[in-house]
Design a protein around this motif. Structure first.
Motif, PDB file in Angstrom:
ATOM      1  N   VAL A 104     -24.264  26.553 -32.217  1.00 48.44           N
ATOM      2  CA  VAL A 104     -22.816  26.350 -32.218  1.00 48.44           C
ATOM      3  C   VAL A 104     -22.330  26.096 -33.638  1.00 48.44           C
ATOM      4  CG1 VAL A 104     -21.031  24.692 -31.482  1.00 48.44           C
ATOM      5  CG2 VAL A 104     -22.747  25.463 -29.844  1.00 48.44           C
ATOM      6  N   TYR A 105     -21.154  26.676 -33.965  1.00 44.95           N
ATOM      7  CA  TYR A 105     -20.534  26.431 -35.269  1.00 44.95           C
ATOM      8  C   TYR A 105     -19.123  25.877 -35.037  1.00 44.95           C
ATOM      9  CZ  TYR A 105     -19.402  27.127 -40.212  1.00 44.95           C
ATOM     10  OH  TYR A 105     -19.068  26.924 -41.531  1.00 44.95           O
ATOM     11  N   LEU A 106     -18.757  24.867 -35.822  1.00 46.17           N
ATOM     12  CA  LEU A 106     -17.422  24.258 -35.685  1.00 46.17           C
ATOM     13  C   LEU A 106     -16.607  24.565 -36.927  1.00 46.17           C
ATOM     14  CD1 LEU A 106     -18.539  20.649 -34.558  1.00 46.17           C
ATOM     15  CD2 LEU A 106     -18.009  22.608 -33.083  1.00 46.17           C
ATOM     16  N   PHE A 107     -15.460  25.204 -36.742  1.00 46.85           N
ATOM     17  CA  PHE A 107     -14.605  25.567 -37.877  1.00 46.85           C
ATOM     18  C   PHE A 107     -13.185  25.110 -37.585  1.00 46.85           C
ATOM     19  CE2 PHE A 107     -12.413  29.383 -40.103  1.00 46.85           C
ATOM     20  CZ  PHE A 107     -12.137  28.606 -41.224  1.00 46.85           C
ATOM     21  N   GLY A 108     -12.705  24.150 -38.394  1.00 46.43           N
ATOM     22  CA  GLY A 108     -11.306  23.752 -38.240  1.00 46.43           C
ATOM     23  C   GLY A 108     -11.065  22.268 -38.377  1.00 46.43           C
ATOM     24  N   ALA A 109      -9.815  21.890 -38.400  1.00 41.82           N
ATOM     25  CA  ALA A 109      -9.304  20.504 -38.520  1.00 41.82           C
ATOM     26  C   ALA A 109      -9.559  19.950 -39.921  1.00 41.82           C
ATOM     27  CB  ALA A 109      -9.893  19.603 -37.447  1.00 41.82           C
ATOM     28  N   LYS A 110      -9.043  18.737 -40.122  1.00 40.38           N
ATOM     29  CA  LYS A 110      -9.230  18.091 -41.432  1.00 40.38           C
ATOM     30  C   LYS A 110     -10.682  17.622 -41.543  1.00 40.38           C
ATOM     31  CE  LYS A 110      -4.492  16.462 -41.778  1.00 40.38           C
ATOM     32  NZ  LYS A 110      -3.881  15.830 -40.608  1.00 40.38           N
ATOM     33  N   GLU A 111     -11.148  17.531 -42.773  1.00 37.26           N
ATOM     34  CA  GLU A 111     -12.546  17.165 -43.024  1.00 37.26           C
ATOM     35  C   GLU A 111     -12.982  15.932 -42.196  1.00 37.26           C
ATOM     36  OE1 GLU A 111     -14.451  18.419 -46.369  1.00 37.26           O
ATOM     37  OE2 GLU A 111     -15.922  18.037 -44.795  1.00 37.26           O
ATOM     38  N   GLN A 112     -12.199  14.853 -42.284  1.00 39.34           N
ATOM     39  CA  GLN A 112     -12.580  13.598 -41.607  1.00 39.34           C
ATOM     40  C   GLN A 112     -12.537  13.734 -40.089  1.00 39.34           C
ATOM     41  OE1 GLN A 112     -10.144  10.342 -42.857  1.00 39.34           O
ATOM     42  NE2 GLN A 112     -11.634   9.698 -44.405  1.00 39.34           N
ATOM     43  N   GLY A 186      -7.286  25.594 -30.946  1.00 36.38           N
ATOM     44  CA  GLY A 186      -6.130  24.779 -31.361  1.00 36.38           C
ATOM     45  C   GLY A 186      -6.493  23.387 -31.835  1.00 36.38           C
ATOM     46  N   GLY A 187      -5.887  22.395 -31.194  1.00 34.20           N
ATOM     47  CA  GLY A 187      -6.087  21.009 -31.631  1.00 34.20           C
ATOM     48  C   GLY A 187      -7.253  20.296 -30.947  1.00 34.20           C
ATOM     49  N   SER A 188      -8.213  21.048 -30.403  1.00 32.01           N
ATOM     50  CA  SER A 188      -9.298  20.416 -29.625  1.00 32.01           C
ATOM     51  C   SER A 188     -10.170  19.460 -30.440  1.00 32.01           C
ATOM     52  CB  SER A 188     -10.198  21.489 -29.006  1.00 32.01           C
ATOM     53  OG  SER A 188      -9.464  22.245 -28.098  1.00 32.01           O
ATOM     54  N   PHE A 189     -10.389  19.768 -31.724  1.00 31.69           N
ATOM     55  CA  PHE A 189     -11.244  18.866 -32.517  1.00 31.69           C
ATOM     56  C   PHE A 189     -10.535  17.523 -32.715  1.00 31.69           C
ATOM     57  CE2 PHE A 189     -13.619  22.446 -35.071  1.00 31.69           C
ATOM     58  CZ  PHE A 189     -14.040  23.000 -33.870  1.00 31.69           C
ATOM     59  N   ASP A 190      -9.197  17.543 -32.755  1.00 33.60           N
ATOM     60  CA  ASP A 190      -8.424  16.299 -32.885  1.00 33.60           C
ATOM     61  C   ASP A 190      -8.720  15.395 -31.678  1.00 33.60           C
ATOM     62  OD1 ASP A 190      -7.435  17.955 -34.826  1.00 33.60           O
ATOM     63  OD2 ASP A 190      -5.335  17.709 -34.324  1.00 33.60           O
ATOM     64  N   VAL A 191      -8.834  16.030 -30.507  1.00 35.39           N
ATOM     65  CA  VAL A 191      -9.127  15.264 -29.295  1.00 35.39           C
ATOM     66  C   VAL A 191     -10.584  14.776 -29.327  1.00 35.39           C
ATOM     67  CG1 VAL A 191      -9.154  15.312 -26.760  1.00 35.39           C
ATOM     68  CG2 VAL A 191      -7.393  16.576 -28.000  1.00 35.39           C
TER      69      VAL A 191
END
Ligand code: UDP
Length: 255
Positions: A104-112, A186-191
């Motif tokens: 799996v690779y995760l691409f997106g959202a702010k660094e933190q 979309g905003g899933s990493f924020d969640v």
């Protein structure tokens, strides 16, 4: 019906579990797959922007993300089975990926945010094989993330850049990859990071998740205003269809 057209966007009319079956077998076969999870904002943006419309045409599957899409499908008398969100797909795919030892690779959202999301995913899925990750604040013309993904060959890449950037990015680099499922989330990493809370189940069941999001993030109001515009377009379309049907029935009768 396997496909349902809403304002020229072809939605795949499958349940979440059917989508998972399809993606599972495509990943097993090493087939490259581009998935868009489209809500009314995305449909309206595609209606107004030819480039974005053509980008969506490149997707292998478009899932109905949002109660607005389901409502539209009912008005148009071509009901869609269920809502399939990027967040839910991602949650289920992570479970399967852990079991199958998929990369799996995760691409997106702010660094933190990405870092927190990554830690929480590892906590929930200790054996999950996350081969790489990168924050999403990159220029779309910068090829470096795509080059890394090309080398790592993940089975699933979650692209969380928000729309329309995530779809543009996937479409732009897709030819470069040999395999993998590419899903705009979309905003899933924020969640996942815990910074944004998803609506409690009761709100989701009452189809009020959009309202919960608005209460939590009132600055999203402008985006929410697309919804009435979208529904008015759908209702007008249905009226036009009814008039056309009446006219052809009258024509048949006169014959
Ligand atoms: N984002 C990003 N790069 C950008 C712009 C946004 O990685 O250039 C991220 C942002 O940090 C957030 C997500 O994309 O995590 C967008 O979330 P939003 O809720 O706006 O997206 P939607 O689900 O509405 O498409």
């Amino acid at each position: 019906m396997e496909k349902v057209k809403i304002l020229n966007i072809n939605f795949s009319n499958y349940t979440l579990s059917r989508f998972l079956e399809i993606f599972h077998s495509r990943i097993k076969e090493g087939k490259k797959t581009f998935v868009v999870t489209a809500n009314p904002e995305i449909v309206m943006h595609a209606k107004k922007n030819g480039d974005y419309y053509r980008t969506l045409q490149k997707a292998d599957y478009i899932t109905p993300d949002g109660i607005g899409i389901l409502l539209a499908s009912k008005i148009l008398k071509t009901p869609i089975r269920e809502r399939v969100t990027g967040y839910d797909l991602m949650g289920e795919l992570l479970k399967i990926a852990e079991k199958m030892r998929w990369k799996v690779y995760l691409f997106g959202a702010k660094e933190q945010t990405l870092e927190k999301a990554y830690q929480n995913m590892k906590k929930k899925h200790p054996s999950l094989h996350i081969v790489g990750r990168h924050h999403g604040y990159v220029d779309i013309n910068d090829p470096r993330v795509a080059q890394e993904i090309e080398t790592l060959e993940p089975d699933i890449t979650f692209v969380a850049l928000g729309f329309p950037k995530q779809e543009y990015w996937i479409a732009r680099y897709l030819d470069q990859f040999n395999k993998g499922l590419f899903l705009g989330v979309g905003g899933s990493f924020d969640v996942w990071s815990g910074e944004v809370k998803r609506a409690p189940k009761i709100w989701i069941d009452l189809h009020l998740e959009w309202f919960y999001r608005f209460l939590k993030q009132p600055w999203r109001l402008k985006r929410l205003l697309v919804l009435p515009e979208f529904l008015i377009k759908i209702i007008l379309l249905r009226i036009k269809e009814c008039i056309k049907n009446d006219e052809s029935a009258a024509h048949q009768f006169r014959k």
